[in-house]
Write an enzyme that holds these catalytic residues in place. Structure first.
Site, short mmCIF file in Angstrom:
data_model
loop_
_atom_site.label_atom_id
_atom_site.label_comp_id
_atom_site.label_asym_id
_atom_site.label_seq_id
_atom_site.Cartn_x
_atom_site.Cartn_y
_atom_site.Cartn_z
N PHE A 186 0.79 -1.20 -0.03
CA PHE A 186 0.00 -0.03 -0.20
C PHE A 186 0.90 1.32 -0.10
O PHE A 186 1.71 1.41 0.98
CB PHE A 186 -0.92 -0.10 1.13
CG PHE A 186 -1.87 1.25 1.19
CD1 PHE A 186 -3.02 1.04 0.46
CD2 PHE A 186 -1.67 2.38 1.59
CE1 PHE A 186 -3.83 2.34 0.11
CE2 PHE A 186 -2.48 3.49 1.65
CZ PHE A 186 -3.64 3.65 0.92
N ASP A 197 9.38 2.34 1.64
CA ASP A 197 8.09 3.19 2.29
C ASP A 197 7.84 2.98 3.70
O ASP A 197 7.46 1.78 4.03
CB ASP A 197 6.66 2.56 1.41
CG ASP A 197 5.63 3.38 1.90
OD1 ASP A 197 5.42 3.83 2.99
OD2 ASP A 197 4.60 3.70 1.36
N LYS A 226 2.53 9.35 8.38
CA LYS A 226 1.84 9.03 9.53
C LYS A 226 2.38 9.44 10.81
O LYS A 226 1.83 10.40 11.38
CB LYS A 226 1.44 7.52 9.37
CG LYS A 226 0.47 7.15 8.50
CD LYS A 226 -0.12 5.85 8.77
CE LYS A 226 -1.10 5.48 7.82
NZ LYS A 226 -0.85 5.05 6.29
C1 LIG Z 1 -0.82 5.29 5.00
C2 LIG Z 1 0.00 4.71 4.04
C3 LIG Z 1 0.21 5.56 2.83
C4 LIG Z 1 -0.50 6.82 2.73
O1 LIG Z 1 -0.42 7.92 3.40
P1 LIG Z 1 -1.42 9.01 3.37
O2 LIG Z 1 -1.05 9.91 4.28
O3 LIG Z 1 -2.65 8.57 3.52
O4 LIG Z 1 -1.42 9.74 1.61
C5 LIG Z 1 1.42 5.27 2.19
N1 LIG Z 1 2.06 3.87 2.45
C6 LIG Z 1 1.92 3.43 3.52
C7 LIG Z 1 2.86 2.12 3.67
C8 LIG Z 1 0.80 3.61 4.29
O5 LIG Z 1 0.73 2.90 5.60
#
Ligand SMILES: *Cc1c(COP(=O)(O)O)cnc(C)c1O
Length: 427
Positions: free
Chosen positions: A158, A249, A278
């Site tokens: 994700f 990420d 986050k």
């Molecule tokens: C939540 C998340 C995102 C997206 O972050 P947003 O602030 O909602 O755009 C991207 N990568 C990972 C691994 C996430 O958990």
């Protein structure tokens, strides 16, 4: 699975005791005005302190969601209250037309505490990943002389909800209805080195060349799946051999949540680029993309964000970083994580037909339901909410535990009690 999908597949959510307060009625005060992109649990939260939040009816909840792994220091932490108050009275926003000292200070902290050399600031995880994708493409064109660069990502990953990041996300359910997607992505199963090497060979034979591999150090949304050490170390080797970039990420697992500051530290590798959001601002919107100097190919004008790195967000994020250090929160994350997993494993042993596995790092943990049980993560989350504990699914079969990093031993025990009780009733 996203909450909206969960709610569609779980009519029982509507049967939770609905908030009937005169003060706030979703059907009157909310739904007519807000686009229905989220399926929401029928409680309205209005106040928080530490690891607890209260709804509009004064009901108390233990918050093991923390804004989805975001409220690093919980709610109303004195360090955040002080920094927010102080910074809004001093200077909250100017522009990147000028130097912003707080941005420099935050970048310095992040660089000095990570394997990266430079930072770029934005406002969210998706944007941070967009920045990383753009940087990797520019690197491909200017350094690797690749005309048709491809970024490999993982199944069940994700990376966000913009067009490029839903394309990077290896889950068709997030892409459905939004074609044409962005070209230049290829998917391989996570933690499977043979499949990755096959993918590289396949791409090499075509006219598309790999510029980067983008992976979560631990897959969050995809089911709280920790990365495999040998897999990541081999990928690091491959990237070095081919001169291509490894992008991590760290949006969900970074900022101390794994028990180390960065998720990649659990894997014994250093990425060329990594992204944060986050937990970085403890709930104040801020994202960052960090890179080693060898791949910092951005020139003035290549990338920008109006709000990115403003004094307010940077001052708050810096206070979150400094509080993690000052309060020795990494130790707390490690100890509370051990305690939580031990407690969840004890529950799993009592319910072997319902619970398949407990997995995670630090304070990002998943309780994996057995495939054979009809029980879904949404069912568990709903019964936990009814007992005053907030949890969030990570897919249809995984219940995710991501409390604030300040969570206490007593609060972990309280959550375990609720979960134990829920399984006694459900499973
Ligand atoms: C939540 C998340 C995102 C997206 O972050 P947003 O602030 O909602 O755009 C991207 N990568 C990972 C691994 C996430 O958990």
């Amino acid at each position: 699975m996203s909450p909206e999908t969960l709610l569609q597949t779980s009519p029982a959510v509507a049967e939770l005791p609905l908030n009937s307060s005169d003060a706030f009625d979703p059907a009157v005060d909310f739904d007519p005005y807000v686009m229905a992109t989220y399926g929401r649990y029928p409680i309205a939260l209005e106040r928080g302190k530490g690891c607890r939040v209260w709804d509009t009816q004064g009901r108390e909840y233990l918050d093991f969601v923390a804004g989805i792994a975001t409220c690093t220091l919980g709610h109303a932490h004195p360090a955040m209250v002080e920094t927010v108050t102080q910074q809004i009275q001093t200077l909250h926003h100017v522009s990147n037309l000028y130097y912003v000292p707080a941005q420099g200070e935050l970048a310095k902290w992040l660089v000095e505490h990570s394997s990266a050399d430079r930072a770029f600031f934005c406002n969210s995880g998706a944007e941070a990943n967009e920045g990383a994708i753009k940087l990797a493409r520019k690197y491909a064109h200017t350094v690797l002389n690749i005309e048709n660069p491809v970024i490999i990502t993982a199944h069940a990953s994700f990376h966000g909800r913009t067009l490029a990041t839903i394309t990077a996300t290896g889950q068709p359910k997030y892409q459905k209805g939004f074609s044409p997607l962005v070209p230049g992505f290829f998917y391989a199963p996570y933690n499977d080195i043979d499949a990755l090497e096959r993918a590289l060979e396949e791409l090499d034979r075509g006219d598309r060349q790999v510029a980067a591999i983008l992976l979560e150090a631990l897959q969050g949304e995809g089911g709280v799946r920790p990365g495999n050490r040998a897999y990541f170390q081999r990928i690091r080797q491959i990237c070095d051999e081919k001169g291509i970039l490894l992008i991590c990420d760290e949006v969900q697992v970074g900022m101390g949540r794994s028990g180390k500051l960065w998720g990649y530290e659990n894997l014994g590798i250093e990425p060329d680029i990594f992204t944060l959001a986050k937990g970085l601002g403890g709930g104040i919107p801020i994202g960052a993309m960090l890179c080693k100097s060898h791949c910092d190919v951005f020139q003035p004008g290549d990338h920008a964000s109006t709000f990115g790195g403003n004094p307010f967000a940077c001052a708050v994020a810096l206070s979150v970083c400094q509080t993690i250090e000052r309060e020795n929160l990494l130790t707390n994350v490690q100890e509370r994580g051990e305690q939580l997993r031990a407690g969840l494993r004890a529950i799993a042993e009592k319910h072997p037909d319902t619970v398949a596995e407990v997995r995670g790092w630090g304070l990002i943990n998943g309780l994996v339901l057995a495939e054979e049980t009809p029980l879904t993560s949404a069912d568990v989350v709903k019964s936990a909410i009814a007992e005053g504990l907030l949890l969030v699914p990570a897919g249809p079969k995984v219940v995710r535990f991501v409390p604030p990093l300040i969570v206490s031993a007593e609060e972990i025990n309280q959550a375990l009690e609720v979960i134990g009780k829920a399984f006694s009733l459900l499973g």
